[in-house]
Each structure stands twice: as structure tokens, then as C-alpha cells.
Motif scaffolding. Sequence first.
Motif: not given
Length: 562
Positions: A132-134, A270, A273
Amino acid sequence: MGNAQKKPHGRGDGGPHSEFNNSHHGHWRSRGGSSDKYKVTQESKVANGTSKRGSTASVKADQSSGGKGNEGGTLSGGNAGETVNLDAPCGALPPALSRLKNEGNLLFKNGQFADALEKYSQAIQGYAESGIDSPEDLCTLYSNRAACYLKDGNSQECIQDCTRALELQPFSLKPLLRRAMAYDSLERYRNAYVDYKTVLQIDISVQAAHDSVNRITRLLIEQDGTEWREKLPNIPLVPLSAQQHRREETPSEDVLQARAEKAAMDAERKAEVRFTVLKKEGNDFVKNGQYQDALGKYTECLKLKPEECAIYTNRALCYLKVERFTEAKHDCDAALKLEPTNKKAFYRRALANKGLKDYLACSSDLQEVLQQDPNVQEAEKELLEVTVLLRQSLANSNASPAKPRKTVPITEVDGDQETTGDPNSENSCRGEDIPTNLQPTDAYEFGQALNAARCSGNTAMCAELLASTTPERLPHFLSTQLDGHTISLIMQAMDSHLLEKNPSLVYQHLNLLHTTDRFSVVLMLLNKDERRHMTQLFEHLAAVESAEFTKNDVQNLANKYI
């Protein structure tokens, strides 16, 4: 300790963000509504690597003094009657990582710092493996683990985690303050001074930073003399957007618009994701044959992205597997609205129609699949099977007892009695002389002429009839009397007589004949000889050289028939 304590504001409250309550690193205070926070005293310094808190003994003490077991995803916190939902969502983190973070927060709150550190470490490792990319969520995890290191006196590891957090979210207040405290405990006063000053640029009301700056200033003067400022590292300039104490000012319209755009971008990121995680979970459920669970994941996906065609076709597959054919058909319809040529949607709608016993619609969808890609063996196999089912269905409907019809004689006042009949009825094929008009003006006259040609097997008569009929009117004239014998006669007449004289007219007739009502049903019921006549006609037509059509045009047209 008599002052009322409060948690710092910001993301992740309830976790390591309250570690400043500990007497080793100052505490939060609220005095008559003032904002003197983070107060740090001179004796609050922690020797590097010497103070180990959160030991096993303290864990056991916490557990024995009111801690309850995990029941339904909740645990009791440090305060009496307070419960914590360990499954509460945390930003864009997947459920498993959110739970690890919540467990770490609860352990930290109960003083079990070593156990909390382990939970945060697992969450950080899981983040890297999840793909994931957060950055905001990862920043918080590093910052929380840094708080555990700080509590256990491991200042060096605390500095490393804070630096990682600041690389993800520059000018994040809590990692800066924790790193400043770690530098302070290692007596690296210049670095601590810089971080404390940076904190005050972000939020001037942080009392702990004020107190530490005053104390460290005296130490640096004693250590470096009057030129102590020249030996400091550069103090970064904090942008206005990161200065919390300035946020109470009324923002301009441009600022509000920029914030709204950023919020929209963050929400979109978000959601993306979350969508990716849900889709992967749904796909994994499908691979494991857990179709009911996959349905829930795909439904959640569509709430985030209601126009994602692939999710509709995926959910349609799950509906097919659990034999909910109506819902599967609806999802395929939705997918085809988004992508009118989606091959999967046509194929899965065909299977749904088969389950609903709508064999004609099933056949139409399968033919569409094969027209797009003739190499789809599954569609070809299904088409053969559904053709048999359609024939059985039609045979059963024809075999069912029909309601007897009452014969009504037609009489006139004067003259002989006579009866009227259908030009296609058996009575019209008794070999009697029937007046034939080979230049019909309506469907009735066309039907009489066609029936006469069919009863006598006269392909030349049929060819003459076709030559006098415009291609545009042929589907209308045939709409009430189309069957396999009629199509076979027309194909033979075109091949034997009309093709040699007027190949362009043959092509035009064929180009419109397939639009006749019920054509697809009749086509499926043709026998082997009738199909052979049709194939033979297209082979001969493709060999003709014409300025009005090409061989490729004929081949494309043949796909609608053969």
C-alpha cells in the motif's frame, strides 16, 4: 502531578502520543486554559541505554490490576470501565495492520512499552509487504515506535525512527519533539536545540520546547562561549502551511481552495488504496472458492468506484457460482453499459441467461462472443449445448396440447360459399393452379408467390421474385413466414440463378436478410443440408470480383450466418 493531564492533539491519539506524561520526559499541563504543554524539567534527562521501562514485571502488574482479555475485538484500557476497539480502522491501513497499531497503542497506554514496540514493528513490516501507499500512516507507525524506544532509553533507535518519519512527513510535530528529546538525552545539545526551535516554529505553544530551549541555551553558552550560535547546524525554515499556531487566522479563498483540493486528493488516494486492498482480497477469495466472501469485497469496491467495469464482471462470476443468476445478469448489464464490447460480460451474461432458461438470449450473447473472438472454445461449446436446449424447448412447446380452434365459415348473402386461407397453409400446396404475382406490392402477395415457389421447388421462380423485391423490403415481407425451408430456398435461388446475373443484389439481400424478426432462432434450427446450401452460397459470392464489395466484406457478412 496535581495538574490535570491531557493528550496532545494530532493523529494517533491514545497511543504513544501521550508518553510525555512520564516524569522522565516532562508532561502535558493545562493551567486555566493556557497552552504551556510538553514541560520538561532539568532532571528529566535519560541516560542513554540505562533506563529500561516497560519490563515484564510491569506488564504483569498491569495485567493483574484490571486488564481484561480480548473479547470481540475489544480490550479494557488503563482507566476503569474504558474499552478499546482493537478493530477500529486506522487511516488507509488494512484491517490486520490497523489491529496491530491499536494493540500497540493500548499496550503503550498501559506502560508495556517493549510489547508495544513489537506490535509497531510488526505493523511496519506488514506495511512493506502489503504494497500500500500511505506515507502518513507509515510516518505514524515510525513515530509511535520511536516513542517506545524513547521510553526504554534507546535514544539512538528513537532518532533513527523519527528521522524516517520526518522523511515521510516533513515538519511532523511529534517525531521532531521526540528526536529533540533523544538528542537531549545523548547530550547532543546542538541537534536538540535545532529540533526544539523547529518545533516552536510549527507550534509556538509547546511549553516543553520553550523550557528545553532555555535550558540548552545556558548549557551551550557554558560549552561553546559567546559564539555558540555559529556552531549550530542550520535551523530549517518551516513553511506557513505547517505552522499550527498560524492556522487560527482566517484563510484566504485561495488557501481554502488549495486545502479543499488537497483534501480531495488525499481522499482519492486513500480510496484508491482501500479499493486496491479490497479488490485483492476479493480476488483471493475467488481463488480459494469463497465466493460469498468475495461478493462482499467486490460490493465494497463498487461503493468506492461505481464505474469500475472489471468489478461488475468479477461480482457476476461470484453470483454465477452461487446460482444467483438474476443478480449476475444485472451486473453484466451494468458492465456492458460501461464497456459495450466487453467479452467477459457477454459470456457471463450468457451463462446467467442459461441459468434463467432464456436460451435465445443466451445464444445471442454467445454468438457475440464468438464474433469478437472465434477462438473462445468455451463459448463455442456452450453454444452447441444451448442450441440443443433451445430445440428441445421449442419442441416441447409445440408438443403441448393446443386449444381447439372453432371453425367459422365465411358466407355471403348471394353466391357460392368460399373459404379464405393462409398463403403458407398446407391447402395452398395441393398442386392447384395458384395465380402468382412475381412483382408483389405487399407482404401478402409476396407470401403467395414465395409459397408457390416453395411448394413446387422452383428456385428460378424464387430468384425472379427476389430480383423484383428491393433488399430493404425483404425483411418486412418475410417477418411472418420465416423458417428453415424458406431460408434454404432463398439461398439456393440466389446461388443457382441470381448470383450470376446480379451478384451485387445478392450481397445487398444478404446484408439485410439477417435483420428479419426471429432470424437468429431459425438460423439455429437449420439442418445440415440447409447449412450446406448457405455455406456454398457464401463461397461462390466470395469468389466474385465486384467494385461494390470485397472478399473481406463477404467473410464478415458470413460470420452472421455461418
